[in-house]
Write a protein that holds these residues in place. Sequence first.
Motif, PDB file in Angstrom:
ATOM      1  N   TYR A  83      37.916  44.264  37.710  1.00 17.85           N
ATOM      2  CA  TYR A  83      36.502  43.847  37.926  1.00 17.85           C
ATOM      3  C   TYR A  83      35.430  45.263  38.177  1.00 17.85           C
ATOM      4  O   TYR A  83      34.432  45.416  38.728  1.00 17.85           O
ATOM      5  N   GLY A 190      35.072  34.439  42.058  1.00 20.51           N
ATOM      6  CA  GLY A 190      36.075  34.150  41.605  1.00 20.51           C
ATOM      7  C   GLY A 190      37.209  33.976  42.175  1.00 20.51           C
ATOM      8  O   GLY A 190      37.603  34.362  43.569  1.00 20.51           O
ATOM      9  N   TRP A 192      41.812  33.553  42.529  1.00 20.53           N
ATOM     10  CA  TRP A 192      43.435  33.546  41.436  1.00 20.53           C
ATOM     11  C   TRP A 192      44.633  33.227  42.169  1.00 20.53           C
ATOM     12  O   TRP A 192      44.542  33.384  44.034  1.00 20.53           O
ATOM     13  N   HIS A 202      43.446  30.822  36.857  1.00 21.95           N
ATOM     14  CA  HIS A 202      42.040  31.575  37.821  1.00 21.95           C
ATOM     15  C   HIS A 202      41.028  30.716  38.213  1.00 21.95           C
ATOM     16  O   HIS A 202      40.912  29.308  36.499  1.00 21.95           O
ATOM     17  N   TRP A 203      40.563  30.138  38.854  1.00 21.98           N
ATOM     18  CA  TRP A 203      38.346  30.177  38.998  1.00 21.98           C
ATOM     19  C   TRP A 203      37.467  30.194  38.710  1.00 21.98           C
ATOM     20  O   TRP A 203      37.444  31.104  39.683  1.00 21.98           O
ATOM     21  N   GLU A 204      36.835  29.678  38.296  1.00 19.56           N
ATOM     22  CA  GLU A 204      35.812  30.236  37.923  1.00 19.56           C
ATOM     23  C   GLU A 204      34.745  29.540  38.803  1.00 19.56           C
ATOM     24  O   GLU A 204      34.605  28.320  39.235  1.00 19.56           O
ATOM     25  N   SER A 206      31.162  28.540  40.442  1.00 20.23           N
ATOM     26  CA  SER A 206      30.127  28.944  40.489  1.00 20.23           C
ATOM     27  C   SER A 206      28.610  28.137  40.895  1.00 20.23           C
ATOM     28  O   SER A 206      29.479  26.890  41.209  1.00 20.23           O
TER      29      SER A 206
END
Length: 233
Positions: A83, A190, A192, A202-204, A206
Amino acid sequence: MPDIAWAMGRNALPRQAHRDLTKLLPFGVDGEATPGFFADNLPPERTTDHARTAGASIRNILKSRIVMLTADHPNALWLAEIYNVSPGGDAADASLTAEERDHRHAAHIAKHMARMSPDLIIHTGGVRLAVTGDMAFMKAYSRRRASLSDGGDVSIIEVHQILADDTYGILHFRSRTTRGDHVWERIGMGAWRFEDGIAVEHWELSNGPKWDAFYLAGDPDFNGDARQYWTKE
């Protein structure tokens, strides 16, 4: 049960918490059996052994310290590379052709994909568009999501914090996605999960309704479920 969470990280129980915990357990925090707790279920000769074993277990739990996520853990450093945002941008970019920039970006992705499991699981953002998929799905999803925005999908503007341990990593950042005159800038997170230094999940994290609104507006005529939406060519 007052102050138990505080106490578990400090090898000591406040007196009131000690008393409250003793009332709720089949043994005291010092390993002594709570009078009468085992009597209905165990013969007298087994009561002391069970109390001693249980007492030893709870003492170990209470004496253990909480493992904190850190910014210098190898998994945190790996996420920081993925990132990475240079404050002033890459000074060399202005002199690169579009093809050279694409090549550099592809090399960056390939380098970090090497530390992702081929069986990586992704949980996408959104509510209506939320879906869980494997690595093959993630690649199709990334292509589709990029096609619904300008400038190559999500742009990371600023990374605020990244923390990780052997098992989990989490990051907090600001990002921007554009499509025509529609500019969506937001705070995102995010998460992980790692196994032996390899990213496996992995989770987004939002704003689900806004996520759906932005991407569905890019294909207002679509009818189908989330997986079909994200894998549509």
